[in-house]
Write a protein that holds these residues in place. Structure first.
Motif, PDB file in Angstrom:
ATOM      1  N   ASN A 139       0.812  -1.120  -0.109  1.00  0.00           N
ATOM      2  CA  ASN A 139       0.053   0.061  -0.076  1.00  0.00           C
ATOM      3  C   ASN A 139       0.829   1.431  -0.078  1.00  0.00           C
ATOM      4  O   ASN A 139       2.021   1.127   0.256  1.00  0.00           O
ATOM      5  CB  ASN A 139      -0.897  -0.033   1.117  1.00  0.00           C
ATOM      6  CG  ASN A 139      -1.821  -1.313   1.094  1.00  0.00           C
ATOM      7  OD1 ASN A 139      -2.698  -1.340   0.581  1.00  0.00           O
ATOM      8  ND2 ASN A 139      -1.669  -2.053   2.159  1.00  0.00           N
ATOM      9  N   GLU A 152      -1.985  10.445 -10.840  1.00  0.00           N
ATOM     10  CA  GLU A 152      -2.680  10.114  -9.741  1.00  0.00           C
ATOM     11  C   GLU A 152      -3.812   9.155 -10.241  1.00  0.00           C
ATOM     12  O   GLU A 152      -3.787   8.036  -9.627  1.00  0.00           O
ATOM     13  CB  GLU A 152      -3.447  11.254  -9.199  1.00  0.00           C
ATOM     14  CG  GLU A 152      -4.148  10.739  -7.860  1.00  0.00           C
ATOM     15  CD  GLU A 152      -4.779  11.875  -6.917  1.00  0.00           C
ATOM     16  OE1 GLU A 152      -5.595  11.574  -6.373  1.00  0.00           O
ATOM     17  OE2 GLU A 152      -4.547  13.021  -7.378  1.00  0.00           O
ATOM     18  N   LYS A 156      -3.654   5.040  -9.000  1.00  0.00           N
ATOM     19  CA  LYS A 156      -4.822   4.433  -8.289  1.00  0.00           C
ATOM     20  C   LYS A 156      -5.610   3.465  -9.119  1.00  0.00           C
ATOM     21  O   LYS A 156      -6.348   2.465  -8.319  1.00  0.00           O
ATOM     22  CB  LYS A 156      -5.785   5.799  -7.893  1.00  0.00           C
ATOM     23  CG  LYS A 156      -5.188   6.666  -6.927  1.00  0.00           C
ATOM     24  CD  LYS A 156      -6.313   7.739  -6.227  1.00  0.00           C
ATOM     25  CE  LYS A 156      -5.469   8.335  -5.211  1.00  0.00           C
ATOM     26  NZ  LYS A 156      -6.320   9.285  -4.486  1.00  0.00           N
ATOM     27  N   ARG A 160      -6.209  -0.420  -7.309  1.00  0.00           N
ATOM     28  CA  ARG A 160      -7.243  -1.068  -7.352  1.00  0.00           C
ATOM     29  C   ARG A 160      -7.122  -2.410  -7.983  1.00  0.00           C
ATOM     30  O   ARG A 160      -7.796  -3.380  -7.299  1.00  0.00           O
ATOM     31  CB  ARG A 160      -8.461  -0.202  -7.957  1.00  0.00           C
ATOM     32  CG  ARG A 160      -9.815  -0.958  -7.900  1.00  0.00           C
ATOM     33  CD  ARG A 160     -10.693   0.256  -8.508  1.00  0.00           C
ATOM     34  NE  ARG A 160     -10.532   0.670 -10.048  1.00  0.00           N
ATOM     35  CZ  ARG A 160     -11.171   1.555 -10.823  1.00  0.00           C
ATOM     36  NH1 ARG A 160     -11.902   2.375 -10.196  1.00  0.00           N
ATOM     37  NH2 ARG A 160     -10.889   1.806 -12.052  1.00  0.00           N
ATOM     38  N   ILE A 165      -4.346   0.340  -1.344  1.00  0.00           N
ATOM     39  CA  ILE A 165      -5.007   1.685  -1.240  1.00  0.00           C
ATOM     40  C   ILE A 165      -3.639   2.533  -1.558  1.00  0.00           C
ATOM     41  O   ILE A 165      -2.582   2.273  -1.074  1.00  0.00           O
ATOM     42  CB  ILE A 165      -5.508   2.016  -0.267  1.00  0.00           C
ATOM     43  CG1 ILE A 165      -6.186   3.432  -0.090  1.00  0.00           C
ATOM     44  CG2 ILE A 165      -4.396   1.940   1.383  1.00  0.00           C
ATOM     45  CD1 ILE A 165      -7.116   3.725   1.251  1.00  0.00           C
ATOM     46  N   VAL A 166      -3.945   3.776  -2.214  1.00  0.00           N
ATOM     47  CA  VAL A 166      -3.081   4.749  -2.426  1.00  0.00           C
ATOM     48  C   VAL A 166      -3.463   6.042  -1.541  1.00  0.00           C
ATOM     49  O   VAL A 166      -4.761   6.493  -2.101  1.00  0.00           O
ATOM     50  CB  VAL A 166      -2.722   5.114  -3.727  1.00  0.00           C
ATOM     51  CG1 VAL A 166      -1.907   6.614  -3.738  1.00  0.00           C
ATOM     52  CG2 VAL A 166      -2.109   3.998  -4.305  1.00  0.00           C
ATOM     53  N   MET A 167      -2.936   6.367  -0.572  1.00  0.00           N
ATOM     54  CA  MET A 167      -3.386   7.490   0.153  1.00  0.00           C
ATOM     55  C   MET A 167      -2.317   8.775  -0.317  1.00  0.00           C
ATOM     56  O   MET A 167      -1.495   8.645  -0.025  1.00  0.00           O
ATOM     57  CB  MET A 167      -3.087   7.254   1.472  1.00  0.00           C
ATOM     58  CG  MET A 167      -3.891   6.217   2.411  1.00  0.00           C
ATOM     59  SD  MET A 167      -3.633   6.050   4.039  1.00  0.00           S
ATOM     60  CE  MET A 167      -2.119   5.099   4.222  1.00  0.00           C
ATOM     61  N   CYS A 171      -0.954  13.711   0.808  1.00  0.00           N
ATOM     62  CA  CYS A 171      -1.740  13.034   2.005  1.00  0.00           C
ATOM     63  C   CYS A 171      -0.709  13.263   3.150  1.00  0.00           C
ATOM     64  O   CYS A 171       0.287  12.643   3.456  1.00  0.00           O
ATOM     65  CB  CYS A 171      -1.918  11.646   1.814  1.00  0.00           C
ATOM     66  SG  CYS A 171      -2.632  10.898   3.278  1.00  0.00           S
ATOM     67  N   THR A 222      -6.914  10.130   1.454  1.00  0.00           N
ATOM     68  CA  THR A 222      -6.938  10.029   0.340  1.00  0.00           C
ATOM     69  C   THR A 222      -6.057  11.059  -0.571  1.00  0.00           C
ATOM     70  O   THR A 222      -6.193  10.710  -1.764  1.00  0.00           O
ATOM     71  CB  THR A 222      -8.580   9.933  -0.048  1.00  0.00           C
ATOM     72  OG1 THR A 222      -8.938  11.351   0.093  1.00  0.00           O
ATOM     73  CG2 THR A 222      -9.368   9.248   0.808  1.00  0.00           C
ATOM     74  N   ASP A 226      -9.102  12.901  -4.605  1.00  0.00           N
ATOM     75  CA  ASP A 226      -9.531  11.619  -4.799  1.00  0.00           C
ATOM     76  C   ASP A 226     -11.129  11.926  -5.172  1.00  0.00           C
ATOM     77  O   ASP A 226     -11.348  10.963  -6.274  1.00  0.00           O
ATOM     78  CB  ASP A 226      -9.348  10.861  -3.648  1.00  0.00           C
ATOM     79  CG  ASP A 226      -9.731   9.555  -3.747  1.00  0.00           C
ATOM     80  OD1 ASP A 226      -8.869   8.941  -4.586  1.00  0.00           O
ATOM     81  OD2 ASP A 226     -10.699   9.182  -3.297  1.00  0.00           O
ATOM     82  N   SER A 235      -9.739   6.151  -3.841  1.00  0.00           N
ATOM     83  CA  SER A 235      -9.157   5.575  -2.664  1.00  0.00           C
ATOM     84  C   SER A 235     -10.307   5.695  -1.571  1.00  0.00           C
ATOM     85  O   SER A 235     -10.280   4.542  -0.559  1.00  0.00           O
ATOM     86  CB  SER A 235      -8.103   6.820  -2.310  1.00  0.00           C
ATOM     87  OG  SER A 235      -6.930   6.482  -3.227  1.00  0.00           O
TER      88      SER A 235
END
Length: 518
Positions: A139, A152, A156, A160, A165-167, A171, A222, A226, A235
């Motif tokens: 992650n 981005e 993402k 998926r 998950i990409v925070m 972030c 997120t 996002d 996210s």
């Protein structure tokens, strides 16, 4: 004025560490400007524009210390910065030096159970590092900003596909398995999970949950883009589903500025089927467009926490609309007694972008349209960010102010200077501000401000209202900061929303004075 610099070839440190060093040496007597950065093209341009060096022989992998000021001070600053760069927490305790970790693959060899990569490299290189981490099954938390929306989305979508998950990007805050990351606070572990497209929004809600005696299972950021139509809330949807499946989470909280209708509908449909109570705060959105079975709309960040804790404890849902008691209104009137009718304006100076956003909404709801560098719908774009005009609410953490400078949560110098300027404006009725505590933030955020407030003519100064976002367990200790501010005559609100509401009430008191005088 002397300018000195030093370049370290192939030496990388993350941006938070460098901002902290920049803040430290900038405060040395005799230093006018200082910057400790990586040698990216953007940073080189900023150093040049600041008059601290043209055509420096540095590349993106090189670290630069650049200072401007008196000659002896510049020499001292370079020495101190180099010492900070070379310091090690446990230096001298080990007999052998571990090999330097120069890749994610090497890191995973040393810690094979790791499943999260925190990326804090210049934005031009962040996307490639995120893809590497995802392909290694990890992650990602991307502290880095200046990543394009196209990058981005690609990152993402890959996440998926990998069920990760990409925070982020950009972030700044998360709490994973009880570990604060970025600008997070020390909060109790518990059964409320949070997914937020806002760093300071996440901080406000998690801190208030802690203050109410509950705790956090996970808090996931997120990134601010996002929930845009282009990204589609990838996210947030992943985080919501993960919390729905997490046995240690009983209540879920979602926080964001209002997404597009299509993205909001996808998120709310999933929230409705989560099998757990979900509190949603799309800041400024009509609650009627959010409320549905299993989903409760919140209208303020503080109210979001209040609703989540009530749902957790199976208690009646509290009233979350803003109002002042008779005692609170009397207090505001007492603090306003010395102001003449010419004091009419609300001035807000914020370190937290979401705090500025929420304050604009609340002031607007109470009849005060403001100007801002980051205006909400219906407010005005400030023509000159360095010069307030009418009611003004400023986000000092925005890129316009932090380009080449530490964030005000790390170094509040610029924010404090703006605060003092607003206080000295003879038309200001009330100055509204925040103090954000936690890891990464200034060690003593109130100290420098209080030193400057000591020189203010209190007989003619506006009303000062502050909100302190933090907990008792934070390194800065919330109660200690509150006590120091109160001793200086600052009114302390329990939340950012209450602070903005009180500021509006002071402005209303002053409007009534003007009407009577006319």
């Amino acid at each position: 004025m002397n300018v000195k610099h030093k370049i370290f070839k192939n030496l990388y440190q993350d941006s938070v560490s460098l901002m902290q060093i920049s803040a430290r040496i900038s405060k040395l007597p005799g230093i006018q400007n200082a910057s400790v950065v990586m040698g990216t093209p953007t940073n080189l341009d900023q150093i040049r524009d600041a008059g601290m060096g043209d055509d420096l022989p540095a590349g993106p992998n090189d670290l630069i210390i650049a200072v401007m000021g008196e000659e002896a001070a510049c020499t001292e600053a370079l020495t101190l910065a180099e010492e900070r760069l070379n310091s090690k927490p446990d230096e001298g305790q080990a007999d052998t030096k571990a090999p330097d970790v120069v890749s994610m693959e090497m890191a995973l060899e040393q810690v094979p159970d790791a499943n999260l990569a925190l990326i804090s490299v210049p934005g031009d290189y962040a996307a490639a590092e995120a893809i590497k981490a995802l392909n290694l099954g990890m992650n990602v938390m991307m502290f880095s900003d200046n990543v394009s929306v196209e990058q981005e989305k690609a990152i993402k979508i890959l996440a998926r596909e990998r069920n990760r998950i990409v925070m982020g990007p950009d972030c700044g805050t998360a709490i994973i398995n009880g570990i604060p990351l970025g600008f997070a606070n020390v909060v109790k572990r518990g059964e409320i999970g949070v997914v937020a497209a806002s760093g300071t929004g996440l901080q406000e809600v998690t801190c208030r949950i802690d203050q109410l005696g509950a705790g956090i299972s996970q808090a996931l950021g997120t990134g601010g883009h996002d929930l845009s139509e282009h990204i589609g809330g990838i996210s947030m949807l992943f985080g919501l589903q993960a919390l729905a499946e997490d046995e240690s989470t009983r209540v879920i909280v979602l926080i964001s500025k209002p997404p597009s209708q299509a993205v909001a509908e996808r998120i709310l449909e999933l929230a409705q089927s989560a099998g757990k109570p979900v509190v949603v705060n799309f800041l400024g959105a009509d609650p009627q467009t959010v409320n549905r079975p299993n989903v409760t709309a919140a209208t303020t960040l503080a109210g979001t926490a209040d609703l989540a804790v009530a749902l957790l404890n199976n208690q009646p849902l509290p009233e979350t609309h803003l109002e002042s008691s008779q005692a609170e209104l009397a207090m505001l009137q007492q603090f306003s007694l010395h102001l003449s009718a010419s004091h009419q304006l609300i001035r807000g100076v914020f370190a937290g972008g979401t705090f500025c956003y929420e304050a604009q909404l609340i002031c607007q709801q109470n009849g005060f349209t403001a100007s801002s560098n980051t205006p909400v719908s219906g407010n005005h774009k400030l023509a000159d960010i360095w010069q307030s005009s009418g009611h003004t609410l400023i986000d000092m953490g925005d890129d316009d102010f932090t380009r080449g400078k530490p964030h005000p949560m790390i170094d509040p110098t610029l924010r404090n200077q703006r605060l003092i300027a607003e206080i000295k404006d003879p038309h200001t009725a009330v100055v509204l501000f925040d103090l954000v505590l936690g890891y990464g933030a200034s060690e003593a955020p109130a100290t420098e401000l209080l030193e400057q407030l000591a020189h203010i003519d209190k007989q003619h100064a506006p009303v000062l209202i502050a909100h302190v976002c933090g907990t008792e367990s934070d390194p800065q200790q919330r109660s200690r900061q509150i006590s120091a501010l109160r001793e200086a005559g600052v009114i302390i609100a329990s939340s950012n929303a209450q602070a903005a509401f009180w500021a509006s009430q002071v402005a209303q008191i002053q409007m009534q004075k003007k009407e009577i005088s006319e």
